[in-house]
Design a protein around this motif. Structure first.
Motif, PDB file in Angstrom:
ATOM      1  N   PHE A  37       0.848  -1.191   0.000  1.00  0.00           N
ATOM      2  CA  PHE A  37       0.000   0.000   0.000  1.00  0.00           C
ATOM      3  C   PHE A  37       0.886   1.244   0.000  1.00  0.00           C
ATOM      4  N   ASN A  53       0.211   3.088  -5.457  1.00  0.00           N
ATOM      5  CA  ASN A  53      -1.011   2.299  -5.618  1.00  0.00           C
ATOM      6  C   ASN A  53      -2.177   2.920  -4.851  1.00  0.00           C
ATOM      7  N   PHE A  94      -5.565   0.962  -5.306  1.00  0.00           N
ATOM      8  CA  PHE A  94      -5.545  -0.298  -4.566  1.00  0.00           C
ATOM      9  C   PHE A  94      -5.719  -0.049  -3.077  1.00  0.00           C
ATOM     10  N   SER A  98      -8.893  -1.383  -0.875  1.00  0.00           N
ATOM     11  CA  SER A  98      -8.633  -2.260   0.259  1.00  0.00           C
ATOM     12  C   SER A  98      -9.276  -1.729   1.541  1.00  0.00           C
TER      13      SER A  98
END
Length: 372
Positions: free
Chosen positions: A20, A24, A27, A31
């Protein structure tokens, strides 16, 4: 209103994971959203929905170790907010019957835990318990100054003072007797107004609302108007009362989903901020007129009563505005029911009953309403 975040472990886990990173961001967001959704689903599986699941998890109580209050789970996050629209009392009664939870039923309105009962004995115990003495203050009620009036004020010295003032000066037998001729006169005007309507069908609601408003103007503010006439003051107050009831009756998402509070999606906060100055201006004008009046003619209305209070019962100017504002709304709503009962009795029962009997029944309804 603030949202309490009790799941900081998710953010800590994210910060420690190298996957993380700043490269990203999508993403990372996905998440975090999935982790939040997983927790919401865990809360949702408890009987009563997400608010009860979150409460029981914080207390460390599992379903196997506690006798849970039955109730619908509703939807994740929002709970059973769908039950509170369009004849909510019918939907809640049907849900209680479906879950066999007439004595007690638990459900969630967003992050708010709710318990209802369809059993009169249980309802009596709840109403007589000091645990339930404080009424949750909705955002609209707080914005409209209802937190300073008897309906929403927290239980304590101030609330007991308001209750003593209302019981002593507004609903006492002397006050009720002194305004009997006023109510009888308004009821007679209602009958005359209905008799003058042409055609086979007409709307009774408008006549009832106007009669109730006139009765309230006389009892609370000392204003007397004829039911057949129209004036700007009653029309102004009618608009204020209708707007206030509409705001109080709406299901405000911000009350139950605090993370939506700053958005004001339903514009309830905006409408309240526009209504309050108008209420202040109207009530201030009435109070000022009573203070400047030296004739001594107005001595039966609630404004003069509040202005005459001294010592521990004396209210501040802002508290007086709130009490008068709420009193006119409650009196208007209660008189609407009372006048409807009397009108129905007058138009139907008088055909079969003597005038003296009708008068006794009228007095019964009057006293029953005032002391209920």
């Amino acid at each position: 209103m603030e949202t309490q975040i009790d799941s900081f472990w998710v953010l800590v886990l994210v910060s420690k994971c190298k996957a993380f990173s700043a490269q990203n961001p999508i993403f990372l967001l996905v998440s975090v959203f999935l982790a939040w959704l997983a927790m919401a689903l865990c809360y949702w599986v408890y009987p009563g929905g997400p608010a009860w699941g979150n409460y029981l998890r914080k207390k460390g109580i599992s379903c196997s170790r506690a006798k849970m209050i039955p109730g619908p789970r509703g939807f994740p996050v929002i709970g059973s907010m769908n039950l509170m629209v369009n004849l909510a009392h019918h939907k809640l009664a049907a849900a209680a019957k479906a879950f066999k939870a007439e004595r007690l039923m638990a459900f969630s309105l967003g992050e708010t835990k709710v318990i209802i009962t369809c059993n009169p004995d249980v309802a009596k115990e709840i109403l007589n318990s000091s645990v339930f003495a404080d009424r949750p203050v909705k955002e609209s009620a707080y914005q409209l100054m209802f937190n300073r009036a008897i309906g929403f004020a927290p239980y304590g010295v101030y609330w007991r003072t308001l209750r003593r003032i209302a019981a002593t000066h507004l609903f006492c037998p002397k006050q009720i007797s002194s305004t009997e001729s006023q109510r009888f006169n308004i009821a007679s005007q209602m009958v005359s107004a209905i008799a003058s309507q042409g055609g086979d069908y007409f709307c009774v609601r408008g006549i009832l609302k106007k009669a109730s408003l006139n009765n309230m103007m006389c009892s609370v503010f000392g204003r007397k108007y004829d039911l057949g006439s129209s004036n700007s003051e009653t029309e102004e107050l009618r608009r204020l009362v209708d707007e206030g009831y509409d705001l109080l009756g709406k299901l405000n998402w911000s009350d139950h989903l605090p993370w939506l509070a700053n958005l004001d999606l339903q514009r309830i906060r905006f409408r309240c901020s526009n209504l309050v100055p108008k209420v202040n201006q109207f009530v201030n004008r009435v109070i000022q007129e009573h203070r400047e009046d030296q004739t001594g003619q107005r001595r039966n209305d609630f404004v003069d009563v509040l202005l005459s209070l001294h010592g521990p019962d004396k209210l501040s100017h802002h508290d007086m505005i709130a009490v008068l504002w709420v009193s006119n709304k409650l009196t208007c709503h209660g008189n609407f029911l009372f006048l409807f009962l009397f009108l129905f009795l007058f138009l139907n029962a008088c055909i079969h009953l003597s005038i003296s009997m009708c008068k006794h029944i009228y007095v019964f309804f009057k006293v029953t309403f005032c002391y209920s």
